[in-house]
Design an enzyme around this catalytic site. Structure first.
Site, mmCIF file in Angstrom:
data_model
loop_
_atom_site.group_PDB
_atom_site.id
_atom_site.type_symbol
_atom_site.label_atom_id
_atom_site.label_comp_id
_atom_site.label_asym_id
_atom_site.label_seq_id
_atom_site.Cartn_x
_atom_site.Cartn_y
_atom_site.Cartn_z
ATOM 1 N N THR A 54 -1.945 6.349 0.852
ATOM 2 C CA THR A 54 -0.753 6.396 0.815
ATOM 3 C C THR A 54 -0.288 6.708 -0.297
ATOM 4 O O THR A 54 1.074 7.379 -0.262
ATOM 5 C CB THR A 54 -0.315 4.660 1.207
ATOM 6 O OG1 THR A 54 -0.711 4.145 2.396
ATOM 7 C CG2 THR A 54 1.348 4.600 1.143
ATOM 8 N N GLU A 79 2.120 -7.048 2.227
ATOM 9 C CA GLU A 79 2.477 -5.828 2.310
ATOM 10 C C GLU A 79 2.524 -5.262 0.410
ATOM 11 O O GLU A 79 1.987 -4.166 0.071
ATOM 12 C CB GLU A 79 3.560 -5.311 2.848
ATOM 13 C CG GLU A 79 3.432 -5.357 4.312
ATOM 14 C CD GLU A 79 2.332 -4.408 4.737
ATOM 15 O OE1 GLU A 79 2.868 -3.373 5.572
ATOM 16 O OE2 GLU A 79 1.264 -4.340 4.616
#
Length: 320
Positions: free
Chosen positions: A185, A132
């Site tokens: 994002t 991530e």
């Protein structure tokens, strides 16, 4: 070395944030998901020999999350041999359904199984978080933890990491509608307010506590009353066309609650039965009909199990 000495793992998509659980709560879906295949090699280092189901992902192990996760695990264990890996993307990238998390979780689990399970599944969270970090610049756990552990997971804190497994105390189905638009994002993060009024904070904390209580008390009505984001959703939703209409349609069709999945643009809705979730799916899809925006939708159960082994040495490596 035997070319069939390998394993294959499947890790599911996830919904993170979960309305009032922004950045601290996530849950797994039983589908879609990603698969990662791994085998040992005589030569040291990591090779990504194939990527299926998607174009444009790097096969450089330093640039692909599965390679990053595997390298961290090899370094932690001081393993003398190398690994060959393959990735099958079974879910869309940039959908807000934890695509990079599913790949990272599947990689961590497959490598762990191949090496004799030196880590518990919960201990794999820290390695999957490195995937991530590579994908988004932040080593967050609200997607990888439920993808690995299944059910609902609360990330209580990061210093030190404290992941609380809540399981699936009551039967829940999730309808997900993915409008195929690009939503970065970084943009979703940029518009977030950095300070909140005390009154809004108190309401948000009450909703999060109510959601936890609704799960543990198996109280659908309490869960539904608590699935509200009083702070972030009003700002984030303006980036998703027709969000308010889709959420209203889902609630009118009987959903317990609805909100933005992860960083978006996917919209999720929770229901108590599969039949209800299918009715919600139809209502949500109808809003985008004729809008010119293509969509994908899924109806999935919230499963007790997350990542799992789906292949082993009896399979042929060519068959990912």
């Amino acid at each position: 070395m035997n070319s069939t000495d390998f394993v294959k793992a499947y890790a599911p998509a996830t919904v993170a944030n979960v309305c009032c659980g922004f950045d601290v709560l996530g849950f797994a879906l039983d589908q879609p998901g990603d698969e990662v295949w791994v085998r040992k090699t005589e030569a040291q280092g990591i090779t990504i020999s194939a990527i299926h189901g998607i174009e444009g992902l790097s096969a450089n192990p330093a640039e692909n999350v599965i390679g990053v996760v595997a390298q961290k695990m090899l370094e932690a264990l001081e393993v003398p041999h190398g690994l060959e890996m393959q990735l099958h993307k079974g879910m869309p990238v940039g959908s807000g359904l934890g695509s990079s998390a599913a790949s990272s979780a599947a990689a961590a689990y497959a490598v762990n199984e191949l090496l004799g399970s030196p880590f518990s599944t919960k201990e794999l969270v820290v390695f999957a978080m490195e995937g991530e970090r590579k994908a988004s610049g932040s080593a967050h756990a609200d997607n990888v933890a439920p993808s690995l552990l299944g059910g609902f997971v609360l990330v209580r804190d990061y210093e030190p990491l404290d992941v609380v497994e809540l399981g699936v105390p009551l039967e829940l189905y999730c309808t997900v509608l993915y409008p195929q638009i690009e939503l970065k994002t970084s943009l979703s993060r940029q518009i977030l307010k950095q300070e909140i009024p005390l009154k809004q904070g108190i309401r948000q904390w009450g909703n999060l506590a109510g959601l936890m209580a609704g799960l543990l008390k198996k109280d659908y009505a309490l869960l539904g009353r608590s699935l509200h984001d009083a702070i972030f959703e009003p700002e984030r939703s303006i980036l998703i066309p027709l969000f308010k209409q889709v959420k209203s349609a889902a609630l009118a069709a009987g959903a317990l609650g609805a909100g933005i999945s992860g960083s978006g643009p996917s919209i999720f809705a929770l229901s108590a039965t599969r039949a209800q979730a299918l009715a919600v799916q139809e209502a949500m899809e109808a809003i985008y009909s004729g809008s010119g925006i293509e969509t994908k939708s899924y109806v999935a159960q919230v499963p007790e199990q997350g990542v799992r082994l789906v292949g082993h040495s009896s399979y042929k490596p060519a068959q990912l």
